[in-house]
Every structure is written in structure tokens, then in C-alpha cells.
Design a protein around this motif. Structure first.
Motif, short mmCIF file in Angstrom:
data_model
loop_
_atom_site.label_atom_id
_atom_site.label_comp_id
_atom_site.label_asym_id
_atom_site.label_seq_id
_atom_site.Cartn_x
_atom_site.Cartn_y
_atom_site.Cartn_z
N ARG A 10 36.81 29.55 47.19
CA ARG A 10 36.89 30.14 45.77
C ARG A 10 37.41 31.37 45.57
O ARG A 10 37.25 32.32 46.54
CB ARG A 10 35.26 30.44 45.16
CG ARG A 10 35.19 30.87 43.90
CD ARG A 10 33.72 31.02 43.48
NE ARG A 10 33.83 31.51 42.07
CZ ARG A 10 32.57 31.56 41.15
NH1 ARG A 10 31.70 30.94 41.61
NH2 ARG A 10 32.63 31.97 40.11
N THR A 11 38.38 31.84 44.80
CA THR A 11 39.12 32.96 44.62
C THR A 11 38.47 33.85 43.69
O THR A 11 37.78 33.30 42.71
CB THR A 11 40.58 32.58 44.12
OG1 THR A 11 40.37 31.88 42.85
CG2 THR A 11 41.27 31.66 45.33
N HIS A 12 38.58 35.04 43.84
CA HIS A 12 37.91 36.22 43.01
C HIS A 12 38.98 36.44 42.06
O HIS A 12 40.14 36.75 41.95
CB HIS A 12 37.78 37.28 44.05
CG HIS A 12 37.13 38.35 42.97
ND1 HIS A 12 35.85 38.20 42.77
CD2 HIS A 12 37.59 39.62 42.73
CE1 HIS A 12 35.19 39.33 42.01
NE2 HIS A 12 36.59 40.16 41.85
N TYR A 13 38.36 36.45 40.79
CA TYR A 13 39.07 36.72 39.41
C TYR A 13 39.10 38.20 39.38
O TYR A 13 37.95 38.78 39.61
CB TYR A 13 38.31 36.08 38.05
CG TYR A 13 39.16 36.47 36.93
CD1 TYR A 13 40.37 36.14 36.58
CD2 TYR A 13 38.38 37.36 36.07
CE1 TYR A 13 40.95 36.51 35.40
CE2 TYR A 13 38.85 37.80 34.93
CZ TYR A 13 40.25 37.23 34.78
OH TYR A 13 40.96 37.83 33.52
#
Length: 188
Positions: free
Chosen positions: A30-33
Motif C-alpha cells: 500500500r502506498t501512502h497518500y
């Protein structure tokens, strides 16, 4: 009838228990927004248009219109540092300047910031200082004071600026001119 009712009840219960309920899983990579509109520091850019007239009362005036594009780093809302490129077109320059060049290209360093915090306000005063030189010209210095309308990372700019620039005139080379500019722009 009781047998049919019982058979349909068993059949429905079997279908209900046979279905497996799955909850969604979190992605493993998961990438961080990042919401850049509320971020205090980072990249910023400004595009401005300006109109300038010289402050020569006993002689003929020289006006120019232009545009600037400034890119830099925002340390916080009170300090931003950047490099700017510009374009100037001189109107009535044949009365004042010794060369017939109507276009110049300023390259300058820009330092700017808000005077007060814009965190809870829609409009705040700002300051700016440009220092550099002009291709086909000389030195370029332009401090500005004005107002920002919008958010911290997306604002319309309205400012008034003193402009000092150097140019070859009919009287002497490298003569300095003072001028007043009105600047309109957008910063994000």
C-alpha cells in the motif's frame, strides 16, 4: 405440507451456511497518500503577468509588459526560495533605449513569504524580492508587496512592485531606471 415447509427450510439454511463471507483485505504494498494542499513544505511554482512604467517625470517614459515563471522550494508559509525566468516587451523603447531591441529575458532569484499566517484566512499580505539580470539588458531588482487570495497552496496574487533595471540609453550606457509594476499571478 409440513414436509414441504421443512424441506424448504432445510434447503434455505443450507444455502445460507454454505456461503462464505469475505471481508476485503488491505493491499500488501500500500502506498501512502499525501495531500499536498495542506503540506507546509515542498515544491511550489508561480506564474505572474506584469505591467511596468518608468518613473521619469522630465523625460519620456518607457513601459513594458511581461510574464514571469518562478519555481522553488517552500520551507514554510513565511519563506519560499526560487529561480525565475521572465519575458519583457518594451513599449516606447525607441525614445529612451539606444538599441532597437524590444524584448528582454530576466533571469533572477526570488525570495518570498507571507507577512501573517494564512492558515485560517482567505486573504493575507505577502512580500517578494527578485534579484538578477536581464539577457539583452542589465541588472534586475524588483521588491513586491501584495495580497494572496485563496488557500496556502493555491492562491491568486495581486501586488505592486518597485522595479530597478539597467539599460543602454541614448545618453549613456548602463543607465538605471526606476519603475512601478502591477503584478497579477497564481501560485500553487
Amino acid at each position: 405440507m409440513k414436509k414441504l415447509f421443512l424441506l424448504s427450510f432445510v434447503f434455505c439454511a443450507t444455502i445460507i451456511y454454505a456461503q462464505e463471507v469475505r471481508l476485503p483485505e488491505l493491499p500488501k504494498n500500500r502506498t501512502h497518500y499525501t495531500d499536498y494542499n495542506i503540506k507546509e513544505s515542498g515544491y511550489w511554482t508561480t506564474i505572474t503577468a506584469n505591467v511596468t512604467t518608468t518613473l521619469r517625470f522630465n523625460h519620456k517614459n518607457m513601459q513594458n509588459i511581461g510574464a514571469d515563471w518562478i519555481n522553488g522550494y517552500r520551507f514554510n508559509e513565511f519563506l519560499r526560495v526560487g529561480i525565475g525566468l521572465g519575458l519583457r516587451y518594451y513599449i516606447n523603447n525607441d525614445h529612451v533605449r539606444s538599441s532597437d531591441v524590444a524584448w528582454t529575458f530576466p533571469i533572477f532569484a526570488d525570495i518570498r513569504g507571507n507577512i501573517i499566517s494564512q492558515q485560517d484566512r482567505g486573504a493575507v499580505p505577502y512580500w517578494s524580492v527578485d534579484l538578477g539580470g536581464e539577457v539583452r539588458g542589465g541588472i534586475y531588482f524588483s521588491p513586491t508587496i501584495g495580497y494572496r487570495f485563496g488557500t496556502q497552496r493555491g492562491s491568486f496574487l495581486v501586488g505592486i512592485s518597485y522595479t530597478l533595471q539597467q539599460s543602454d540609453t541614448w545618453k549613456k550606457s548602463d543607465e538605471c531606471y526606476s519603475g512601478v509594476s502591477i503584478k497579477l499571478g497564481y501560485e500553487f
